[in-house]
Design a protein around this motif. Sequence first.
Motif, PDB file in Angstrom:
ATOM      1  N   GLU A 205       0.840  -1.193   0.000  1.00  0.00           N
ATOM      2  CA  GLU A 205       0.000   0.000   0.000  1.00  0.00           C
ATOM      3  C   GLU A 205       0.878   1.247   0.000  1.00  0.00           C
ATOM      4  OE1 GLU A 205      -2.573  -0.266   3.321  1.00  0.00           O
ATOM      5  OE2 GLU A 205      -3.686  -1.994   2.547  1.00  0.00           O
ATOM      6  N   LYS A 206       0.503   2.223  -0.804  1.00  0.00           N
ATOM      7  CA  LYS A 206       1.335   3.411  -0.961  1.00  0.00           C
ATOM      8  C   LYS A 206       1.469   4.223   0.323  1.00  0.00           C
ATOM      9  CE  LYS A 206       1.015   4.174  -5.948  1.00  0.00           C
ATOM     10  NZ  LYS A 206       0.578   5.087  -7.032  1.00  0.00           N
ATOM     11  N   ASP A 207       0.486   4.137   1.211  1.00  0.00           N
ATOM     12  CA  ASP A 207       0.596   4.920   2.444  1.00  0.00           C
ATOM     13  C   ASP A 207       1.633   4.347   3.402  1.00  0.00           C
ATOM     14  OD1 ASP A 207      -0.709   2.691   3.399  1.00  0.00           O
ATOM     15  OD2 ASP A 207      -2.554   3.733   3.943  1.00  0.00           O
ATOM     16  N   ARG A 208       2.200   3.163   3.079  1.00  0.00           N
ATOM     17  CA  ARG A 208       3.292   2.584   3.864  1.00  0.00           C
ATOM     18  C   ARG A 208       4.658   2.962   3.302  1.00  0.00           C
ATOM     19  NH1 ARG A 208       3.351  -3.396   3.901  1.00  0.00           N
ATOM     20  NH2 ARG A 208       5.038  -3.011   5.381  1.00  0.00           N
ATOM     21  N   ILE A 209       4.671   3.658   2.148  1.00  0.00           N
ATOM     22  CA  ILE A 209       5.913   3.943   1.432  1.00  0.00           C
ATOM     23  C   ILE A 209       6.322   5.398   1.635  1.00  0.00           C
ATOM     24  CG2 ILE A 209       6.993   4.049  -0.847  1.00  0.00           C
ATOM     25  CD1 ILE A 209       5.041   1.830  -1.713  1.00  0.00           C
ATOM     26  N   SER A 210       7.588   5.591   1.986  1.00  0.00           N
ATOM     27  CA  SER A 210       8.090   6.959   2.138  1.00  0.00           C
ATOM     28  C   SER A 210       8.837   7.429   0.898  1.00  0.00           C
ATOM     29  CB  SER A 210       9.011   7.060   3.358  1.00  0.00           C
ATOM     30  OG  SER A 210      10.165   6.259   3.190  1.00  0.00           O
ATOM     31  N   GLU A 211       9.394   6.467   0.111  1.00  0.00           N
ATOM     32  CA  GLU A 211      10.185   6.869  -1.057  1.00  0.00           C
ATOM     33  C   GLU A 211      10.325   5.699  -2.022  1.00  0.00           C
ATOM     34  OE1 GLU A 211      14.535   8.992  -1.988  1.00  0.00           O
ATOM     35  OE2 GLU A 211      14.020   8.290   0.028  1.00  0.00           O
ATOM     36  N   MET A 212      10.339   5.996  -3.322  1.00  0.00           N
ATOM     37  CA  MET A 212      10.625   5.010  -4.360  1.00  0.00           C
ATOM     38  C   MET A 212      11.627   5.631  -5.323  1.00  0.00           C
ATOM     39  SD  MET A 212       6.980   3.240  -5.412  1.00  0.00           S
ATOM     40  CE  MET A 212       6.300   4.780  -6.043  1.00  0.00           C
TER      41      MET A 212
END
Length: 215
Positions: A205-212
């Motif tokens: 889920e994107k809300d768990r991601i800080s950076e890609m």
Amino acid sequence: MRKQHPLFHGSLSVLLLVFLFAGCGSMSKSAIKGDLEGVKKHLQKGENINQYDRWGWTPLMWAVYYNYFNVVKFMLENGADPNARTQSSYGSIGKDSTPLMIASYYGWGGMVRILLKHWADKSLVNSQEETALTIAEKYNFTEVIELLEKSPRYKSPSERGNMDSDNTFNQFIILNDGSRIVGKIISQTRTTVTIQTKYTTMTIEKDRISEMKYK
């Protein structure tokens, strides 16, 4: 020499295992059993590989504690933190111990080797003022002592640069908890990202991601 765990010896072993399971999250339970496929399934569901359970341990710590090499290898290659600290003591393992200290306590050379390969920091100190090396020296585990003495000093991710790079899996996701997943992003939706690593494919889920970003 400490090669086995008292948990699985004697008439109370089953009761102790049930008691232990009661405080563990799903991935930790799979790690305790050495269930690699179970760990993969939980990861694919988006579970945090560095989640602490009721006992204050992460799944990686349990996999190291029970000497499941393949489970540990998979976890390290999929974002498990080799320098996480135990939030409480368990058995003879003190508070603030790292997976490397746990492996050193039992003299498991192969486990120590793979943790060092994935940048476990041998200089860290637990609440008992022990390092992985002083623990190995205490019990005269010569193989572990040699591995620790000859291993290079810990380098931060910024110091490593592209040392961990892979030509195929050249993207990585940094989660909010600081863990990193290296792989190839194969699809995205408005709310999720699907990334293929060397060993599995997972949707996060994107809300768990800080950076890609690319390496």
